[in-house]
Design an enzyme around this catalytic site. Structure first.
Site, PDB file in Angstrom:
ATOM      1  N   ASN A 125       0.828  -1.216   0.000  1.00 44.99           N
ATOM      2  CA  ASN A 125       0.000   0.000   0.000  1.00 44.99           C
ATOM      3  C   ASN A 125       0.855   1.256   0.000  1.00 44.99           C
ATOM      4  O   ASN A 125       0.370   2.333  -0.354  1.00 44.99           O
ATOM      5  CB  ASN A 125      -0.907   0.025   1.229  1.00 44.99           C
ATOM      6  CG  ASN A 125      -1.956  -1.078   1.183  1.00 44.99           C
ATOM      7  OD1 ASN A 125      -2.551  -1.325   0.144  1.00 44.99           O
ATOM      8  ND2 ASN A 125      -2.158  -1.747   2.310  1.00 44.99           N
ATOM      9  N   ARG A 155       2.979   2.278  -1.931  1.00 39.82           N
ATOM     10  CA  ARG A 155       3.178   2.929  -3.230  1.00 39.82           C
ATOM     11  C   ARG A 155       2.043   3.877  -3.586  1.00 39.82           C
ATOM     12  O   ARG A 155       2.196   4.691  -4.495  1.00 39.82           O
ATOM     13  CB  ARG A 155       3.394   1.892  -4.335  1.00 39.82           C
ATOM     14  CG  ARG A 155       2.176   1.103  -4.724  1.00 39.82           C
ATOM     15  CD  ARG A 155       2.503   0.104  -5.809  1.00 39.82           C
ATOM     16  NE  ARG A 155       3.115   0.739  -6.971  1.00 39.82           N
ATOM     17  CZ  ARG A 155       3.722   0.099  -7.959  1.00 39.82           C
ATOM     18  NH1 ARG A 155       3.826  -1.209  -7.907  1.00 39.82           N
ATOM     19  NH2 ARG A 155       4.224   0.738  -8.975  1.00 39.82           N
ATOM     20  N   ASP A 190       7.361   0.655 -11.683  1.00 41.48           N
ATOM     21  CA  ASP A 190       8.210  -0.257 -10.917  1.00 41.48           C
ATOM     22  C   ASP A 190       9.661   0.053 -11.235  1.00 41.48           C
ATOM     23  O   ASP A 190       9.964   0.583 -12.308  1.00 41.48           O
ATOM     24  CB  ASP A 190       7.912  -1.714 -11.313  1.00 41.48           C
ATOM     25  CG  ASP A 190       6.689  -2.260 -10.598  1.00 41.48           C
ATOM     26  OD1 ASP A 190       6.086  -1.514  -9.806  1.00 41.48           O
ATOM     27  OD2 ASP A 190       6.338  -3.428 -10.839  1.00 41.48           O
ATOM     28  N   ASP A 223      11.921  -1.843 -12.166  1.00 48.48           N
ATOM     29  CA  ASP A 223      12.528  -2.657 -13.224  1.00 48.48           C
ATOM     30  C   ASP A 223      11.835  -2.487 -14.573  1.00 48.48           C
ATOM     31  O   ASP A 223      11.953  -3.334 -15.448  1.00 48.48           O
ATOM     32  CB  ASP A 223      12.521  -4.135 -12.823  1.00 48.48           C
ATOM     33  CG  ASP A 223      11.120  -4.654 -12.548  1.00 48.48           C
ATOM     34  OD1 ASP A 223      10.172  -3.851 -12.580  1.00 48.48           O
ATOM     35  OD2 ASP A 223      10.974  -5.857 -12.295  1.00 48.48           O
ATOM     36  N   ASN A 276       0.260  -8.637  -2.535  1.00 46.74           N
ATOM     37  CA  ASN A 276      -0.078  -8.703  -3.955  1.00 46.74           C
ATOM     38  C   ASN A 276      -1.314  -7.833  -4.198  1.00 46.74           C
ATOM     39  O   ASN A 276      -2.005  -7.452  -3.259  1.00 46.74           O
ATOM     40  CB  ASN A 276      -0.385 -10.163  -4.337  1.00 46.74           C
ATOM     41  CG  ASN A 276      -0.178 -10.425  -5.827  1.00 46.74           C
ATOM     42  OD1 ASN A 276      -0.309  -9.538  -6.657  1.00 46.74           O
ATOM     43  ND2 ASN A 276       0.153 -11.655  -6.152  1.00 46.74           N
ATOM     44  N   GLU A 302      -2.109  -4.770  -5.139  1.00 49.16           N
ATOM     45  CA  GLU A 302      -2.353  -3.338  -4.900  1.00 49.16           C
ATOM     46  C   GLU A 302      -2.765  -2.643  -6.194  1.00 49.16           C
ATOM     47  O   GLU A 302      -3.574  -1.710  -6.189  1.00 49.16           O
ATOM     48  CB  GLU A 302      -1.136  -2.675  -4.252  1.00 49.16           C
ATOM     49  CG  GLU A 302      -0.007  -2.257  -5.193  1.00 49.16           C
ATOM     50  CD  GLU A 302       0.785  -3.412  -5.780  1.00 49.16           C
ATOM     51  OE1 GLU A 302       0.447  -4.570  -5.489  1.00 49.16           O
ATOM     52  OE2 GLU A 302       1.745  -3.162  -6.541  1.00 49.16           O
ATOM     53  N   ASP A 303      -2.224  -3.135  -7.321  1.00 50.53           N
ATOM     54  CA  ASP A 303      -2.563  -2.517  -8.610  1.00 50.53           C
ATOM     55  C   ASP A 303      -4.010  -2.825  -9.019  1.00 50.53           C
ATOM     56  O   ASP A 303      -4.704  -1.979  -9.581  1.00 50.53           O
ATOM     57  CB  ASP A 303      -1.576  -2.950  -9.705  1.00 50.53           C
ATOM     58  CG  ASP A 303      -1.304  -4.445  -9.703  1.00 50.53           C
ATOM     59  OD1 ASP A 303      -1.859  -5.172  -8.842  1.00 50.53           O
ATOM     60  OD2 ASP A 303      -0.537  -4.896 -10.565  1.00 50.53           O
ATOM     61  N   SER A 350       6.221 -13.916 -12.609  1.00 51.10           N
ATOM     62  CA  SER A 350       6.634 -15.129 -13.301  1.00 51.10           C
ATOM     63  C   SER A 350       6.450 -16.382 -12.440  1.00 51.10           C
ATOM     64  O   SER A 350       6.732 -17.483 -12.883  1.00 51.10           O
ATOM     65  CB  SER A 350       8.098 -15.006 -13.735  1.00 51.10           C
ATOM     66  OG  SER A 350       8.891 -14.705 -12.626  1.00 51.10           O
ATOM     67  N   GLY A 410       4.570 -19.475 -10.753  1.00 54.85           N
ATOM     68  CA  GLY A 410       3.546 -20.328 -11.349  1.00 54.85           C
ATOM     69  C   GLY A 410       2.138 -20.010 -10.891  1.00 54.85           C
ATOM     70  O   GLY A 410       1.212 -19.967 -11.689  1.00 54.85           O
TER      71      GLY A 410
END
Ligand SMILES: *[C@@H]1O[C@H](CO)[C@@H](O)[C@H](O)[C@H]1NC(C)=O
Length: 333
Positions: free
Chosen positions: A147, A149, A165, A167, A258, A260-261, A293, A295
Site C-alpha cells: 500500500n 506505493r 516499478d 525494473d 499482492n 495493490e494494482d 513469473s 507459477g
C-alpha cells in the site's frame, strides 16, 4: 522518407515498360504515359510534403494555456532492495521532458544512505533537460506494505502521477505520449500494461471472475485494467486509496503481498464508471523476473479479483477495446 524513394524507382521501371509499349497501340502508349506522369506527380507531392512537414511544422506543442499543475508530472518509483535498478530508472526518467520530480517509495527498514541520495541526485541533475532540475525525494515508510506505493503525498506539485516499478523502462517518447493521453482524460488511468477480468460460469450456473494475463488481452484486444507498474493517474486517487478505500482492501493487500494494482483499478473504475486507457508503447523489463513469473501468479490474481468484487458488492471494472496510438506513427488512417 523511404516512401519518397520508391516512386522514382517505380517510374524508371515504368519507362522501360513504356519503351516496350512503344510498338503497341497508341492508346496503350498514352495510358502508360499518363501512369508515368501520375507516378512522378505522386513522388513530387510526397517529397514536398515530407520537406514541408520537416521544415515548417512545429515539433513541440505550446502548453501555455494550462495551469502549472497540469503541465508536468511526478514519477513515483516503487523499489525494494535493488539500488542498481533504481539508479538506472532515475537516470532514464530524469531525461524525459516535463518531469517535475521523482519520488522514490522506500519501504526498507534502514533509511537510504546519504551516498545513495547523493548519487541519485547527481545522475538526475546530469540527465535533466532544458535547464530544469528534477528533484529527487524519498518517501520513507515504517511498514513494508504494497500500500505504500499509493500513500497520499500532500506536497505533490502536479496533478499527474506516473507510477512505475523500478525494473520497468520505456522510452521518453512513450511517456510523453501517454501523458498527452492522460491530459485528455485526467480521471482515467492511462497505462502500458493492460489486463482483463473474465466472467466464467460453472456447470451449475454459478458465475465467477478470472484474471486475464497479457496473452488473453493480446488475443481478444479487450481489457479492463492497466497495471500501475507503468501508468499515469490523477494524484487524487492516492488520497482516495489511502483514506477512503475500505480498510479491508488495504489489509488484504498487505496480508497477501499482492494486488495493490488491482485494488487501484477497482477504486478508479468505481469512481469513474469508465474503463482505463491502454497506450501503445514499448516497455522493457530489466533485472530479474518479479512475482509475475511465479507459477501460481494468475490464480492469486484471480482470487484478488473475486475477493475485491465481493468486498465492493459488485464488479466495478469496465471492459473496453480502445487503444491509443500516436497519430505520427500510424501512417494510414
Ligand atoms: C464506490 O463508489 C460509490 C459512489 O461514488 C461510493 O459511494 C462507494 O463508497 C464506493 N465504494 C468503495 C468500496 O469505495
Amino acid at each position: 522518407m523511404k516512401g519518397g524513394v520508391i516512386p522514382p524507382a517505380g517510374g524508371r521501371r515504368m519507362t522501360q515498360r513504356a519503351r516496350l509499349l512503344l510498338w503497341s497501340s497508341p492508346a496503350r502508349l498514352l495510358k502508360a504515359k499518363l501512369l508515368l506522369a501520375s507516378c512522378v506527380v505522386f513522388a513530387v507531392v510526397l517529397i514536398m510534403g515530407l520537406a514541408f512537414s520537416a521544415a515548417i511544422w512545429p515539433h513541440h506543442f505550446p502548453v501555455d494555456g494550462q495551469p502549472q499543475a497540469r503541465r508536468g508530472y511526478t514519477i513515483l518509483i516503487n523499489t525494494f532492495k535493488r539500488n542498481d535498478l533504481l539508479k538506472q530508472s532515475v537516470e532514464h526518467f530524469a531525461s524525459c521532458s516535463r518531469v517535475d520530480s521523482i519520488h522514490i517509495i522506500w519501504s526498507e527498514a534502514d533509511p537510504p544512505s546519504d551516498f545513495l541520495l547523493a548519487c541519485l541526485r547527481r545522475v538526475a541533475h546530469r540527465n535533466s533537460r532544458d535547464g530544469r532540475i528534477v528533484e529527487i525525494e524519498f518517501d520513507l515508510n515504517a511498514e513494508d506494505s504494497l500500500n505504500n506505493r499509493f500513500k497520499d503525498i500532500p506536497e505533490l506539485k502536479t496533478d499527474a502521477v506516473l507510477s512505475v516499478d523500478d525494473d520497468v523502462l520505456f522510452p521518453c517518447a512513450s511517456v510523453d505520449f501517454a501523458f498527452g493521453v492522460w491530459q485528455s482524460a485526467p480521471a482515467a488511468m492511462v497505462g502500458f500494461v493492460p489486463r482483463m477480468h473474465w466472467l466464467y460460469r460453472t456447470s451449475d450456473g454459478e458465475e465467477y471472475y478470472k484474471y486475464g494475463g497479457w496473452w488473453t488481452v493480446w488475443w481478444t484486444g479487450t481489457y479492463s485494467m492497466v497495471l500501475t507498474k507503468a501508468a499515469f493517474f490523477h494524484r487524487k486517487y492516492l488520497g482516495l486509496y489511502t483514506n477512503h478505500m475500505p480498510a479491508a482492501i488495504r489489509d488484504y493487500v498487505t496480508k497477501n503481498r499482492n494486488c495493490e494494482d488491482i485494488a487501484m483499478s477497482f477504486l478508479v473504475a468505481n469512481e469513474t464508471a469508465s474503463p482505463p486507457v491502454w497506450v501503445k508503447g514499448a516497455i522493457r523489463e530489466v533485472g530479474s523476473s518479479g512475482i509475475s513469473s511465479l507459477g501460481s501468479h494468475n490464480e492469486r490474481r484471480s482470487q484478488c479479483v473475486k475477493d475485491f468484487a465481493a468486498l465492493y458488492g459488485r464488479m466495478p471494472l469496465v471492459a473496453t477495446t480502445v487503444k491509443a496510438i500516436d497519430g505520427r506513427r500510424s501512417w494510414l488512417w
